[in-house]
Design a protein around this motif. Sequence first.
Motif, PDB file in Angstrom:
ATOM      1  N   THR A  95       4.458  -7.684   9.568  1.00  0.00           N
ATOM      2  CA  THR A  95       3.933  -6.984   8.390  1.00  0.00           C
ATOM      3  C   THR A  95       3.302  -5.658   8.791  1.00  0.00           C
ATOM      4  O   THR A  95       3.452  -4.645   8.105  1.00  0.00           O
ATOM      5  N   LEU A  96       2.605  -5.652   9.945  1.00  0.00           N
ATOM      6  CA  LEU A  96       1.990  -4.419  10.443  1.00  0.00           C
ATOM      7  C   LEU A  96       3.056  -3.345  10.693  1.00  0.00           C
ATOM      8  O   LEU A  96       2.906  -2.194  10.270  1.00  0.00           O
ATOM      9  N   LEU A 116       7.155  -6.824   3.693  1.00  0.00           N
ATOM     10  CA  LEU A 116       7.435  -5.809   4.704  1.00  0.00           C
ATOM     11  C   LEU A 116       7.842  -6.408   6.043  1.00  0.00           C
ATOM     12  O   LEU A 116       8.450  -5.733   6.870  1.00  0.00           O
ATOM     13  N   ALA A 117       7.522  -7.675   6.289  1.00  0.00           N
ATOM     14  CA  ALA A 117       7.882  -8.322   7.557  1.00  0.00           C
ATOM     15  C   ALA A 117       9.389  -8.388   7.748  1.00  0.00           C
ATOM     16  O   ALA A 117       9.880  -8.445   8.878  1.00  0.00           O
ATOM     17  N   LEU A 118      10.154  -8.378   6.653  1.00  0.00           N
ATOM     18  CA  LEU A 118      11.611  -8.503   6.752  1.00  0.00           C
ATOM     19  C   LEU A 118      12.262  -7.270   7.362  1.00  0.00           C
ATOM     20  O   LEU A 118      13.439  -7.292   7.714  1.00  0.00           O
ATOM     21  N   LYS A 173      -6.301  -8.609   8.795  1.00  0.00           N
ATOM     22  CA  LYS A 173      -6.740  -9.453   7.666  1.00  0.00           C
ATOM     23  C   LYS A 173      -8.233  -9.309   7.391  1.00  0.00           C
ATOM     24  O   LYS A 173      -8.912 -10.278   7.032  1.00  0.00           O
ATOM     25  N   MET A 174      -8.716  -8.066   7.563  1.00  0.00           N
ATOM     26  CA  MET A 174     -10.128  -7.802   7.252  1.00  0.00           C
ATOM     27  C   MET A 174     -10.425  -8.042   5.773  1.00  0.00           C
ATOM     28  O   MET A 174     -11.560  -8.356   5.403  1.00  0.00           O
ATOM     29  N   ASP A 175      -9.396  -7.926   4.925  1.00  0.00           N
ATOM     30  CA  ASP A 175      -9.591  -8.158   3.493  1.00  0.00           C
ATOM     31  C   ASP A 175      -9.966  -9.611   3.209  1.00  0.00           C
ATOM     32  O   ASP A 175     -10.630  -9.906   2.209  1.00  0.00           O
ATOM     33  N   SER A 188      -6.079  -3.949   7.652  1.00  0.00           N
ATOM     34  CA  SER A 188      -5.432  -4.931   6.783  1.00  0.00           C
ATOM     35  C   SER A 188      -3.994  -4.462   6.627  1.00  0.00           C
ATOM     36  O   SER A 188      -3.731  -3.504   5.889  1.00  0.00           O
ATOM     37  N   ALA A 189      -3.072  -5.120   7.337  1.00  0.00           N
ATOM     38  CA  ALA A 189      -1.662  -4.710   7.298  1.00  0.00           C
ATOM     39  C   ALA A 189      -1.092  -4.898   5.896  1.00  0.00           C
ATOM     40  O   ALA A 189      -0.270  -4.100   5.439  1.00  0.00           O
ATOM     41  N   LEU A 190      -1.533  -5.944   5.216  1.00  0.00           N
ATOM     42  CA  LEU A 190      -1.012  -6.231   3.878  1.00  0.00           C
ATOM     43  C   LEU A 190      -1.379  -5.132   2.884  1.00  0.00           C
ATOM     44  O   LEU A 190      -0.554  -4.691   2.081  1.00  0.00           O
TER      45      LEU A 190
END
Length: 413
Positions: free
Chosen positions: A18-19, A52-54, A143-145, A179-181
């Motif tokens: 995802t990053l 986004l990981a795909l 994943k700080m969120d 936060s990558a997401l």
Amino acid sequence: MDLLRFITAGSVDDGKSTLIGRLLYDSKNILIDQLEALEKSTKNRADGSVDLALLTDGLRAEREQGITIDVAYRYFTTPKRKFIIADAPGHVQYTRNMITGASNANLIIILIDARQGVVEQTRRHSIIASLLKIKHVVVAVNKMDLVEYSQDVYNNILIEYNEVAKQLGLNDVTYIPISALNGDNIVDKSETITWYEGKPLLEFLETVEIDHDINLTDPRFQVQLVIRPQTEDLHDYRGYAGTVTSGTYKVGDKVTVLPAGIETTISTLEAAGKSVDEVFAPQSVTIQLADDIDISRGDSIVKSDNLPQVSNELDVILCWMDDKALIPGNKYYLQHGSRLVRSVVKQVEYKLDVNSLQQQPVEGNVKLNEVVKAVIKTASPLVFDSYDKLSENGSAVLIDETSNSTVAAVLIK
């Protein structure tokens, strides 16, 4: 523009893929058709967001399981630098994939889930980074969120990882809360993590100094091709083409051809088709020598006052990458740059625990993903430096003589 090779590593579900996807997406490095295919692949997601990981998880099994299995490479460019990203698997059983991806990286991004902190996989990937002498380490607290962007959580992880870095001798460590997401501190500075004063990830990757990583002290050059045009204009031309592994060479330098040990001087240097007075790593060049010497592919040309080691017996660290077990006494090809020699694994001294670096006795044969200390005997002398001193001249691979598959990564001690 220079090129930065980096690898992402971390536990399963820490968000590595995802990053990378977020990095490519937010830096506008995704083609329209790629984006359309991505949106089509994830149209049935409950929250309607794009996965986004795909972008890196291309294998069917990876998509089905939601994990990374093989090393995925992605290339992208910004106005300041070119990048090659290797997305390495987090599972223990894919240690060989991790080492493959990290073998020529300038930098490693170790992801830590802010909810979990430093875990066993974090230590394992840090150990592999120290084993492979990766000079720059970025600890991305992801994943700080999910921890409400807590500075206390971030600081506790920083303190905990500092101890790991100190034990392993990782001196150049940079910490970034992300936060990558949501894209916090990936390409643009986060508006939520206001207490963080450093650079966002992409800006750091664009500006990290890697010029000093090149060894310009120990001149090493291995012949890849002997050029003999034998035309009327170039009847006596004999050039030795290859890449300057490290150091610098000048016209008139006294050099030694190894493993033969014959001394001569450099008469001409050519780079990009032009004669030059000096060449340096990592240029591709052609060297001409003052004397006619029997030189072939895999031979080394080094300065006479700075000689590497030459030996038939090597103390090595082996990362075993084959399903077929390693049995002491087995014969393999050893590929060291352009030089290919027959070799035999004489003995296996101990096994390294990749979670603690502790030495353990070897019980039975060496199996897939195990890292061991061994002794290799070669049929003809090898010209090398220790991996700790000069990794480019201290690394090799073992190749199965029957299947031609790569069975081990070799770090020469």
